[in-house]
Design an enzyme around this catalytic site. Structure first.
Site, PDB file in Angstrom:
ATOM      1  N   ASN A  23       0.778  -1.227   0.103  1.00  0.00           N
ATOM      2  CA  ASN A  23      -0.033   0.088   0.003  1.00  0.00           C
ATOM      3  C   ASN A  23       0.860   1.259   0.015  1.00  0.00           C
ATOM      4  O   ASN A  23       0.219   2.307  -0.389  1.00  0.00           O
ATOM      5  CB  ASN A  23      -1.017   0.023   1.134  1.00  0.00           C
ATOM      6  CG  ASN A  23      -1.968  -0.945   1.017  1.00  0.00           C
ATOM      7  OD1 ASN A  23      -2.283  -1.568  -0.256  1.00  0.00           O
ATOM      8  ND2 ASN A  23      -2.943  -1.067   1.886  1.00  0.00           N
ATOM      9  N   CYS A 117     -10.747  -4.979  -3.683  1.00  0.00           N
ATOM     10  CA  CYS A 117     -11.535  -6.027  -2.885  1.00  0.00           C
ATOM     11  C   CYS A 117     -12.842  -5.635  -2.733  1.00  0.00           C
ATOM     12  O   CYS A 117     -13.054  -4.385  -2.402  1.00  0.00           O
ATOM     13  CB  CYS A 117     -10.633  -6.403  -1.547  1.00  0.00           C
ATOM     14  SG  CYS A 117      -9.298  -7.252  -1.678  1.00  0.00           S
ATOM     15  N   ARG A 122     -16.874   1.599  -1.673  1.00  0.00           N
ATOM     16  CA  ARG A 122     -15.784   2.281  -1.478  1.00  0.00           C
ATOM     17  C   ARG A 122     -15.922   3.440  -2.303  1.00  0.00           C
ATOM     18  O   ARG A 122     -15.732   3.575  -3.427  1.00  0.00           O
ATOM     19  CB  ARG A 122     -14.806   1.497  -1.889  1.00  0.00           C
ATOM     20  CG  ARG A 122     -14.653   0.151  -1.219  1.00  0.00           C
ATOM     21  CD  ARG A 122     -13.370  -0.624  -1.250  1.00  0.00           C
ATOM     22  NE  ARG A 122     -12.121  -0.157  -0.959  1.00  0.00           N
ATOM     23  CZ  ARG A 122     -11.148  -0.857  -0.904  1.00  0.00           C
ATOM     24  NH1 ARG A 122     -11.166  -2.259  -1.291  1.00  0.00           N
ATOM     25  NH2 ARG A 122      -9.823  -0.391  -0.481  1.00  0.00           N
ATOM     26  N   ASP A 305      -7.337  -3.951   7.747  1.00  0.00           N
ATOM     27  CA  ASP A 305      -6.848  -5.117   7.098  1.00  0.00           C
ATOM     28  C   ASP A 305      -6.043  -6.244   8.009  1.00  0.00           C
ATOM     29  O   ASP A 305      -5.614  -7.143   7.258  1.00  0.00           O
ATOM     30  CB  ASP A 305      -5.508  -4.543   6.004  1.00  0.00           C
ATOM     31  CG  ASP A 305      -6.010  -3.805   5.063  1.00  0.00           C
ATOM     32  OD1 ASP A 305      -7.372  -3.529   4.596  1.00  0.00           O
ATOM     33  OD2 ASP A 305      -5.108  -2.870   4.170  1.00  0.00           O
ATOM     34  N   ARG A 397      -2.619 -11.189  -4.545  1.00  0.00           N
ATOM     35  CA  ARG A 397      -2.710  -9.352  -5.017  1.00  0.00           C
ATOM     36  C   ARG A 397      -1.754  -8.757  -4.216  1.00  0.00           C
ATOM     37  O   ARG A 397      -1.369  -7.728  -4.473  1.00  0.00           O
ATOM     38  CB  ARG A 397      -4.168  -8.816  -4.938  1.00  0.00           C
ATOM     39  CG  ARG A 397      -5.036  -9.396  -5.991  1.00  0.00           C
ATOM     40  CD  ARG A 397      -6.242  -8.470  -5.696  1.00  0.00           C
ATOM     41  NE  ARG A 397      -6.115  -7.064  -5.418  1.00  0.00           N
ATOM     42  CZ  ARG A 397      -6.607  -6.530  -4.618  1.00  0.00           C
ATOM     43  NH1 ARG A 397      -7.975  -6.993  -4.206  1.00  0.00           N
ATOM     44  NH2 ARG A 397      -6.294  -5.202  -4.217  1.00  0.00           N
TER      45      ARG A 397
HETATM   46  C1  UD1 Z   1      -6.769   1.916   1.843  1.00  0.00           C
HETATM   47  C2  UD1 Z   1      -6.068   0.567   1.654  1.00  0.00           C
HETATM   48  C3  UD1 Z   1      -6.791  -0.631   2.103  1.00  0.00           C
HETATM   49  C4  UD1 Z   1      -7.120  -0.269   3.656  1.00  0.00           C
HETATM   50  C5  UD1 Z   1      -7.976   0.971   3.771  1.00  0.00           C
HETATM   51  C6  UD1 Z   1      -8.288   1.260   5.258  1.00  0.00           C
HETATM   52  C7  UD1 Z   1      -4.849   0.702  -0.397  1.00  0.00           C
HETATM   53  C8  UD1 Z   1      -4.474   0.339  -1.935  1.00  0.00           C
HETATM   54  N1  UD1 Z   1      -5.745   0.145   0.143  1.00  0.00           N
HETATM   55  O1  UD1 Z   1      -8.085   1.802   0.958  1.00  0.00           O
HETATM   56  O2  UD1 Z   1      -6.088  -1.920   2.107  1.00  0.00           O
HETATM   57  O3  UD1 Z   1      -8.123  -1.354   3.899  1.00  0.00           O
HETATM   58  O4  UD1 Z   1      -7.111   2.027   3.103  1.00  0.00           O
HETATM   59  O5  UD1 Z   1      -6.820   1.565   6.014  1.00  0.00           O
HETATM   60  O6  UD1 Z   1      -4.025   1.508   0.306  1.00  0.00           O
HETATM   61  N2  UD1 Z   1     -14.367   6.780   2.012  1.00  0.00           N
HETATM   62  C9  UD1 Z   1     -15.455   7.881   1.857  1.00  0.00           C
HETATM   63  N3  UD1 Z   1     -14.999   8.351   0.603  1.00  0.00           N
HETATM   64  C10 UD1 Z   1     -13.960   8.539   0.020  1.00  0.00           C
HETATM   65  C11 UD1 Z   1     -13.035   7.753   0.321  1.00  0.00           C
HETATM   66  C12 UD1 Z   1     -13.162   6.795   1.346  1.00  0.00           C
HETATM   67  O7  UD1 Z   1     -16.471   7.561   2.230  1.00  0.00           O
HETATM   68  O8  UD1 Z   1     -13.843   9.232  -1.098  1.00  0.00           O
HETATM   69  C13 UD1 Z   1     -14.648   5.699   2.977  1.00  0.00           C
HETATM   70  C14 UD1 Z   1     -14.384   4.352   2.706  1.00  0.00           C
HETATM   71  O9  UD1 Z   1     -15.834   3.724   1.983  1.00  0.00           O
HETATM   72  C15 UD1 Z   1     -14.434   3.651   3.941  1.00  0.00           C
HETATM   73  C16 UD1 Z   1     -13.250   4.402   4.545  1.00  0.00           C
HETATM   74  O10 UD1 Z   1     -13.569   5.784   3.993  1.00  0.00           O
HETATM   75  O11 UD1 Z   1     -15.592   3.488   4.511  1.00  0.00           O
HETATM   76  C17 UD1 Z   1     -12.045   4.487   4.391  1.00  0.00           C
HETATM   77  O12 UD1 Z   1     -11.386   4.247   3.223  1.00  0.00           O
HETATM   78  P1  UD1 Z   1     -10.087   4.794   2.477  1.00  0.00           P
HETATM   79  O13 UD1 Z   1      -9.207   4.917   3.783  1.00  0.00           O
HETATM   80  O14 UD1 Z   1     -10.118   5.583   1.439  1.00  0.00           O
HETATM   81  O15 UD1 Z   1      -9.780   3.105   1.947  1.00  0.00           O
HETATM   82  P2  UD1 Z   1      -8.812   3.060   0.578  1.00  0.00           P
HETATM   83  O16 UD1 Z   1      -7.735   4.049   0.371  1.00  0.00           O
HETATM   84  O17 UD1 Z   1      -9.815   2.464  -0.436  1.00  0.00           O
END
Ligand code: UD1
Length: 430
Positions: A23, A117, A122, A305, A397
């Protein structure tokens, strides 16, 4: 179809070397396109997600030269296309990091909407909000996120949710915007800090990464860099919990113990011994595991995670445990598979109530996603009898040589492709 064949029952014993953080690697690779100079990245994990991203970068004209398995030389001076939509890129979440990177450098990017995933909805609203705050137009059309800006201008951005992806994406675009940007309620994960360090090594001016306020002063261009990616906190945590569930004794090497504090704290609570040194941690599980409660939270809280992995351990711990998932709403899908191995877990909304059992029994199961897949392998290693785990492409992955590293620790696990190979494994392991 490739699957893991596992004969459970062996405690994991020995040493395991942790690779670079997936990540962190993903945004760092994407950010490498932000300069026309050459960038040299070391300690890159050789996993499917990083390989898919590198091939998407190559498809838009980025020169990508591998040096051995864990180093790559990148030069993005000849990018020919700002539209990223090859068939594989949609499958990885981190494809959207190319938006922030390309938007920052070229003020235009079109990238296929991300997959990743299937662990819940998301949203990307915070990414979009951040890009718009910097002056970009953003539309979603025909499965692509399209962003365009005359020029980007720094702004004060308050994130409504703590999002790793949005913090990273907006940080990348803001680095090459005019003037100052402040990101409030930023994610504090080690990979956010690693990306900031990498961008700073390329001439960016980012302060405060690792706290919830990140301050960026825009610069006009970035230059080349040599950079080594931090060790993978989640791969390390997975092996630490694998030691716990198999009643093993594992030294997990090449880690930053500070990044593992929330994981270590839970292992101590459930009755394991954890010894820390400069760059390794040893987990010894000689006593029966004890129940506890855990809630996933943004860093420095317990990582989402690691939620399936701790659940697998708590299902073998004496007493009743409660696991609350506060980041993703659909992250207990693997519990059905664990139930087929004998676990006693009831899921209500975002909470799992776990009554500890004595032991798992082997079964034919499928990996529903990356981390749950690894957790199910851990359950199989602790189980009585044989297990087969299907859909291991999810595990690949994010875990490099997962089964080989487990074999080195004494696990009876093999990658099999045919019924014949499976029967051979069964005969051999008896
Ligand atoms: C990243 C990680 C993933 C990890 C997650 C949380 C990578 C490639 N993936 O995912 O392995 O599980 O952080 O530590 O680094 N959200 C919103 N709006 C947005 C963006 C996010 O509402 O614009 C919400 C999501 O639905 C979720 C929460 O915020 O409920 C956290 O998501 P986020 O931290 O963005 O996860 P990822 O970056 O997708």
């Amino acid at each position: 179809m490739e699957q893991y064949a596992i004969k459970g029952g062996n405690p994991l014993v020995g040493e395991v070397e942790i690779g670079g953080a997936k990540n962190a690697a993903l945004p760092i690779l994407a950010a490498s396109v932000m300069t026309d100079d050459t960038v040299y990245i070391e300690n890159m994990p050789d996993v499917r997600d990083t390989n898919v991203l590198l091939s998407a970068m190559s498809n838009i004209g980025v020169m990508v030269k591998r040096e051995g398995r864990h180093s790559v030389i990148i030069n993005a001076s000849q990018i020919s296309n700002l539209v990223v939509e090859d068939e594989h890129i949609k499958k990885i979440r981190a494809s959207y990091y190319l938006i922030g990177a390309l938007l920052g450098k070229y003020k235009h990017a079109e990238v296929a909407l991300p997959g990743g995933c299937d662990i819940g909805c998301r949203a990307i609203d915070q990414h979009i909000k951040g890009f718009r705050a910097l002056g970009a137009e953003v539309v979603i059309e025909h499965g692509l996120i399209k962003t365009n800006a005359e020029h980007l201008k720094g702004n004060h951005i308050y994130m409504d949710v703590v999002s790793v992806g949005a913090t990273i994406n907006v940080m990348m675009a803001a680095v090459l915007a005019e003037g100052a940007t402040i990101i409030e309620n930023a994610a504090k994960e080690p990979h956010v800090v690693d990306l900031a360090n990498f961008l700073n090594s390329m001439g960016a001016n980012i302060k405060g990464a690792g706290t919830d306020v990140i301050r960026i002063k825009g610069v006009s261009k970035l230059h080349g860099s040599e950079y080594a990616i931090i060790p993978d906190q989640i791969e390390a945590g997975t092996f630490m919990f694998a030691a716990a569930v198999t009643k093993g004794d594992v030294t997990v090497k090449n880690v930053i113990p500070k990044h593992l504090e929330s994981i270590t704290a839970k292992l101590l609570e459930i009755g394991c011994e954890v010894e820390e040194a400069d760059d390794c941690v040893r987990v010894v599980a000689s006593k029966p595991l004890i129940h506890t409660h855990v809630k996933t939270l943004p860093y420095p809280g317990f990582p989402t995670d690691m939620q399936p992995q701790i659940t697998v351990a708590l299902a073998l711990s004496k007493g009743t445990s409660i696991v609350t998932e506060s980041i993703f709403e659909n992250r207990f899908k693997y519990v059905d598979e664990l139930t087929r191995m004998g676990a006693n877990i009831k899921v209500e909304g975002n909470t799992a109530i776990i009554d500890g059992i004595e032991r798992y029994t082997g079964a034919s199961i499928s990996a529903p996603d990356l981390r749950a897949g690894a957790a199910l392998v851990m359950a199989a290693l602790a189980a009585e009898g044989f297990t087969t785990v299907d859909d291991i492409r999810y595990i690949e992955r994010g875990y490099e040589d997962f089964h080989l590293k487990l074999q080195n620790l004494g696990a009876q696990i093999e990658l099999v492709d045919t019924e014949r190979e499976l029967q051979k494994f069964k005969l051999k392991t008896g």
